[in-house]
Motif scaffolding. Structure first.
Motif, short mmCIF file in Angstrom:
data_model
loop_
_atom_site.label_atom_id
_atom_site.label_comp_id
_atom_site.label_asym_id
_atom_site.label_seq_id
_atom_site.Cartn_x
_atom_site.Cartn_y
_atom_site.Cartn_z
N CYS A 405 7.70 -29.33 -11.90
CA CYS A 405 9.17 -29.06 -11.81
C CYS A 405 9.49 -27.74 -12.15
N LEU A 406 8.68 -27.07 -12.10
CA LEU A 406 9.18 -25.66 -12.22
C LEU A 406 9.37 -24.73 -10.84
N PRO A 407 10.39 -23.92 -10.85
CA PRO A 407 10.58 -23.32 -9.65
C PRO A 407 9.40 -22.44 -9.17
N GLY A 408 9.31 -22.65 -7.68
CA GLY A 408 8.21 -21.97 -7.20
C GLY A 408 6.85 -22.73 -7.34
N CYS A 409 6.54 -23.48 -8.36
CA CYS A 409 5.55 -24.22 -8.84
C CYS A 409 5.50 -25.60 -8.16
N ALA A 410 6.65 -26.15 -8.22
CA ALA A 410 6.93 -27.65 -7.73
C ALA A 410 6.28 -27.94 -6.52
N GLU A 411 6.50 -26.97 -5.43
CA GLU A 411 5.97 -27.34 -4.17
C GLU A 411 4.99 -26.95 -3.71
N CYS A 412 4.09 -25.95 -4.80
CA CYS A 412 2.92 -25.02 -4.33
C CYS A 412 1.68 -25.93 -4.20
N ALA A 413 0.96 -25.68 -3.12
CA ALA A 413 -0.05 -26.66 -2.79
C ALA A 413 -1.15 -26.44 -3.75
N HIS A 435 9.75 -16.23 -13.82
CA HIS A 435 10.25 -15.89 -12.51
C HIS A 435 8.91 -16.10 -11.62
N ARG A 436 8.70 -16.98 -10.82
CA ARG A 436 7.42 -16.78 -9.91
C ARG A 436 7.37 -15.78 -9.00
N GLU A 440 3.11 -12.02 -12.74
CA GLU A 440 1.78 -11.74 -12.53
C GLU A 440 0.53 -12.56 -12.75
N MET A 441 0.92 -13.46 -13.82
CA MET A 441 -0.12 -14.78 -13.97
C MET A 441 -0.29 -15.50 -12.76
N CYS A 442 1.01 -15.83 -11.81
CA CYS A 442 0.86 -16.40 -10.85
C CYS A 442 0.38 -15.75 -9.82
N LYS A 443 0.64 -14.37 -9.44
CA LYS A 443 -0.20 -13.75 -8.40
C LYS A 443 -1.59 -13.73 -8.72
N ILE A 448 -6.79 -15.79 -6.70
CA ILE A 448 -8.15 -16.21 -7.25
C ILE A 448 -8.27 -17.63 -6.75
N ILE A 449 -7.71 -18.39 -6.80
CA ILE A 449 -7.78 -19.79 -6.27
C ILE A 449 -7.89 -19.72 -4.71
N ARG A 450 -7.18 -19.10 -4.13
CA ARG A 450 -7.05 -18.91 -2.53
C ARG A 450 -8.42 -18.30 -2.34
#
Lengths: 481, 108
Positions: A405-413, A435-436, A440-443, A448-450
């Motif tokens: 339920c975090l903005p930017g994470c909730a819909e991330c595949a 703020h996604r 930097e952690m998100c990026k 890396i997952i990709r």
């Protein structure tokens, strides 16, 4: 025949494909046209594509109720680390340290500053609180400072914990995080008797390691580390020591040399870690920071290098990739507290500082070392276990760290493979949610997952073998022979 | 409003979106990824239209025509996610409820 689409997330993968995943982490690459047909409810339910989607519980033409039951079991398996509650119990016997690392994240203190030593009373109280955890596994990890500057207190805690465990009968483990420089054969033998594993730091070959991790009394430590490592393995066994590295501007562009040094010294894995922005690393950011994009680039080229090494027959694991691959390719949970949803802070791992203060994570303790106590759960002398671990504060932190339920994470595949770090968000972005778009952690994690998914998508049997060998911790069997 | 329109003027971008096609939830979700490079002001123009003003942040170079294309795709994706969630949201809720039923709190 009609069908029903089941919960899934999607992401545009390329100009011709979508990536779709579900909550259990099952995934599929779907050409845009097929994706359009799926969401338009015009797929033939007898087609291979539909049967594949059905097998992965992304669509169904039958009753939903049994699927709910099955997906619930899969989700519970993916989140199984939650069921044990806090198992990683980090204890800081002292903040004194013999090292003088340029990036010290805990703001270490001088060797003669005994005001930062844990008292016997605090140590015993810490152990009592630790054993109130419902977890069947208790791993006590000694952090610092350098714990060996106050080995006496390490012994107090080990022996008190073993005493408590006579009654609690949990699986009790010890890990000593040490620069090894103060290790003696007597200490090594004591650690062996008590089944204590050793985790040390190695930042590369001599010049790189010494540039990052000089000692307080002399500007080098690598030669001593190598010497002590040998002694340690002689006494405790060949697999008794693992090592961690930290990336600074000194070794950022030489990560392959760092890998070579790990291989040369007999390690079978490395965790390519970027610098965490705490303590001196945050204070001296202007000298120590580097763009996350550069780290990602270096990480990926070093990962390729490690894969090549494996192809040549050297079994060597990159631990961050190993963690993510386990999440991507297996139905199981992984216990890495920095990347969980809900976050592992407090409920996966916790830190007891030398003065009895309790923090939700080691990073929270690092923040406290520069007088930011916003992630303090309490103090072992002033608060009960229930107040600290079942109170409003920890509940609030956890509620703000569910990627679902975090903005930017909730819909991330990529969500089923990822996690939240409210402490890091707070440190870098001023609040626990973060703020996604600028995170930097998100990026780093998404890129890396990709990349790992790209490697999986190549269907190269040699790479598959290597990835599975990392997951199973066994050398590759088939295509590399 | 039958279709959506945009206008680039004085270094900023203004987009008008018909609520007939896009929900407020999808619009705000689609705006979020662009908050790293732009200050964004969405407002209800009338009962049928949302007007959004994108202003590039100081020191950030944002090709506005590229921004329009990227935002268009993002908006379509978010609207689709919103629609799909309407379709399977109750199933997801049921899965989560069932998964954690052994530890769920009893009703007061």
């Amino acid at each position: 025949m009609s069908y029903r689409i089941l919960p899934l997330r999607f992401e545009r993968w390329s100009s011709s494909e979508n990536f779709i995943s579900n909550d259990a982490g099952e995934f599929l690459f779907l050409p845009h046209d097929d994706f359009k047909r799926l969401i338009g409810h015009v797929l033939n339910t007898k087609s291979d594509l539909f049967l594949n989607l059905k097998a992965k519980h992304m669509a169904t033409d039958t009753d939903v109720a049994p699927i709910v039951q099955m997906m619930a079991t899969k989700l519970r398996t993916k989140k199984s680390t939650l069921s044990d509650f806090t198992s990683l119990q980090m204890v800081v016997p002292t903040l004194r340290c013999s090292s003088n690392c340029i990036y010290c994240q805990v703001s270490r203190k001088d060797l003669d500053n005994h005001s930062v030593d844990m008292s016997v009373r605090t140590a015993k109280r810490v152990v009592r609180v630790i054993f109130e955890s419902p977890s069947p596994v208790i791993k006590i990890e000694f952090q610092g400072g350098e714990p060996l500057t106050f080995f006496e207190r390490v012994c107090t805690i080990i022996e008190e914990a073993e005493w408590c465990n006579l009654f609690k009968k949990k699986r009790l483990e010890f890990v000593l995080c040490t620069n090894l420089t103060l290790l003696t054969p007597e200490i090594a033998r004591y650690l062996k008797r008590h089944g204590c594993h050793i985790s040390t730091s190695l930042d590369g070959p001599e010049a790189l390691h010494d540039a990052n991790r000089p000692l307080q009394e002399r500007p080098f430590s690598h030669a001593l580390l190598v010497d002590k490592l040998r002694m340690c393995r002689d006494v405790l066994g060949p697999d008794s020591v693992s090592a961690l590295m930290t990336t600074t501007p000194h070794n950022l562009m030489c990560l392959k040399e760092v890998v070579d040094e790990y291989v040369r010294l007999g390690f079978s894995s490395i965790f390519l870690r970027s610098l965490n922005p705490y303590g001196f690393a945050k204070r001296d950011k202007s000298k120590l920071a580097y763009p996350v994009e550069v780290f990602i680039e270096q990480y990926i080229s070093t990962l390729d290098y490690i894969i090549e090494l494996n192809m040549k027959g050297v079994f060597f694991v990159e631990s961050y990739a190993h963690l993510l691959l386990t999440r991507i390719l297996t139905p199981f949970a992984t216990g890495f507290v920095d990347l969980q949803s809900p976050a592992g802070v407090g409920i996966g791992g916790v830190v007891y500082d030398y003065d009895g203060n309790v923090y939700v994570s080691d990073e929270a303790r690092m923040m406290a070392s520069v007088n930011n106590h916003c992630f303090k759960m309490g103090n072992v002398h002033d608060n009960t276990y229930q107040e600290m671990f079942n109170g409003g504060f920890l509940r609030s932190v956890i509620a703000q760290s569910c990627t679902e339920c975090l903005p930017g994470c909730a819909e991330c595949a990529f969500q089923p493979f990822c996690g939240a770090d409210p402490v890091r968000n707070h440190s870098e972005q001023g609040d626990m949610v973060g703020h996604r778009p600028t995170n930097e952690m998100c990026k780093k994690t998404k890129t890396i997952i990709r990349y790992l998914l790209e490697l999986i998508k190549r269907n190269d049997p040699r790479i598959e073998d290597i990835f599975w060998s990392w997951i199973t911790q066994r050398p590759p069997q088939r295509h590399l022979q | 409003m039958e279709k959506w329109a945009y206008e680039i003027e004085g270094g900023s971008l203004k987009i008008e979106l018909p609520l007939r096609f896009f929900t407020w939830e999808a619009i705000t979700a689609a705006l979020y990824p662009f908050t790293d490079r732009c200050s964004i002001l969405p407002k209800l123009k009338d009962a049928e239209t949302v007007s959004v003003l994108f202003e590039p942040k100081a020191g950030v170079s944002v090709p506005l025509t590229d921004l329009v294309k990227a935002f268009s795709n993002e908006l379509i994706d978010q609207q689709l996610r919103f629609q799909l969630n309407r379709e399977f949201g109750s199933v997801r809720d049921a899965i989560v409820q069932r998964a954690f039923a052994p530890v769920s709190k009893p009703s007061p």
